[in-house]
Design an enzyme around this catalytic site. Structure first.
Site, PDB file in Angstrom:
ATOM      1  N   ALA A 122       0.816  -1.210   0.000  1.00 46.27           N
ATOM      2  CA  ALA A 122       0.000   0.000   0.000  1.00 46.27           C
ATOM      3  C   ALA A 122       0.851   1.261   0.000  1.00 46.27           C
ATOM      4  O   ALA A 122       0.405   2.329   0.399  1.00 46.27           O
ATOM      5  CB  ALA A 122      -0.921  -0.017   1.226  1.00 46.27           C
ATOM      6  N   ASN A 190       2.559  -2.811   7.724  1.00 45.71           N
ATOM      7  CA  ASN A 190       3.365  -3.465   6.697  1.00 45.71           C
ATOM      8  C   ASN A 190       4.026  -2.428   5.795  1.00 45.71           C
ATOM      9  O   ASN A 190       5.129  -2.641   5.279  1.00 45.71           O
ATOM     10  CB  ASN A 190       2.485  -4.417   5.881  1.00 45.71           C
ATOM     11  CG  ASN A 190       2.014  -5.597   6.699  1.00 45.71           C
ATOM     12  OD1 ASN A 190       2.788  -6.208   7.432  1.00 45.71           O
ATOM     13  ND2 ASN A 190       0.740  -5.923   6.610  1.00 45.71           N
ATOM     14  N   HIS A 220      -0.879   7.428   3.998  1.00 54.33           N
ATOM     15  CA  HIS A 220       0.522   7.315   4.405  1.00 54.33           C
ATOM     16  C   HIS A 220       1.325   8.447   3.772  1.00 54.33           C
ATOM     17  O   HIS A 220       1.274   8.647   2.551  1.00 54.33           O
ATOM     18  CB  HIS A 220       1.103   5.969   3.962  1.00 54.33           C
ATOM     19  CG  HIS A 220       0.280   4.788   4.356  1.00 54.33           C
ATOM     20  ND1 HIS A 220       0.191   4.336   5.650  1.00 54.33           N
ATOM     21  CD2 HIS A 220      -0.516   3.974   3.616  1.00 54.33           C
ATOM     22  CE1 HIS A 220      -0.614   3.284   5.696  1.00 54.33           C
ATOM     23  NE2 HIS A 220      -1.051   3.050   4.474  1.00 54.33           N
TER      24      HIS A 220
END
Length: 269
Positions: A122, A190, A220
């Protein structure tokens, strides 16, 4: 012509089932041959409509394939990883956070001839981070903002008595290095683990995690200060309906990673 690679998938949840369907639809150079799942009856039902249904096998038997993809709960990560690495296979983990405290697996893969290939997941900009890390890097920071429900179940929250369901305003719930973040939020960071492995390591990679009631996407933001470049990158991932802790882009990223194993033309380092 390059030989066809056989693929096995551990887990048929939000990531594994999407990946399995894509492989069954047809990807040049790749053939899905087996899967493992905790709920066997549900797995059989999900596989019933496949053109070429893969075999439903045990976790250990997955290692008979050339490529083993881990898309399962972090609790069984080591079981899947060890079988693949001992057999000298290509191991593609989605629970990258579970790899950080198990770097002995990398050393073992070097001995058995196995490869561990971490997909972008991601995240974005890993190629740029890897390139910068070939030179001098002063700092790497990742700030993650998720809707509170996407953080439910994290061990760190239980250990510190944090009820994210009660949060009504954006709240910083963790700040530390990537190693500690991976232990406290195994299903959520992750991206931070992949960033740490691509860059300057888990101890020097700073992670900030927000439970943010104002966002609907897993967001993010990466900041890198390096001798070669200053990087600032933000990605807003749409959460998966099946599992809000992961984004819809994650299985697509793994699929792109697998394509790169056999593609004649591969873009990106």
């Amino acid at each position: 012509m390059a030989r066809e690679l056989t693929v096995a998938i551990a887990g048929l949840g939000a990531i594994g089932l999407h990946l399995a369907r894509a492989l069954d639809a047809g990807v040049e150079g790749l053939r899905l041959v087996s899967v493992a799942a905790r709920d066997q009856d549900k797995a059989r039902a999900n596989l019933a409509g496949f053109r070429n249904p893969p075999a439903l096998v045990s976790l250990a038997e997955l290692a008979q394939a050339d490529v083993v993809v881990e898309a399962a709960p972090a609790a069984i990560f080591e079981q899947v990883a060890v079988a693949a690495i001992e057999a000298g296979r290509i191991f593609v983990p989605s629970s990258v956070g579970a790899l950080l405290p198990r770097m002995h697996l990398v050393a073992r893969a070097r001995e058995t001839g196995a490869r561990i290939i971490v997909p972008t997941g991601a995240l974005l900009g890993l190629d740029a981070v890897r390139a910068a890390a070939e030179g001098e890097v002063a700092s790497v920071t990742i700030e993650t903002r998720k809707p509170p429900r996407g953080l439910v179940g994290a061990p760190y929250l239980d250990q510190h008595g944090i009820d994210v369901a009660a949060i009504t305003t954006p709240t910083l719930i963790f700040e530390g290095n990537a190693f500690d973040a991976a232990q406290g939020f195994p299903a959520n960071v992750n991206v931070a683990a992949a960033l740490a492995l691509a860059g300057i390591g888990p101890e020097r990679t700073t992670v900030k995690i927000w439970a943010d009631t104002t966002v609907t996407r897993n967001t993010h933001t990466i900041r890198v200060e390096a001798a070669s470049a200053r990087l600032t990158m933000t990605i807003e991932n749409v959460p998966s309906e099946e599992n809000p802790r992961t984004g819809k882009i994650t299985p697509l990223s793994i699929l792109a990673c697998l394509r790169g194993l056999t593609s004649t033309l591969k873009v990106g380092s």
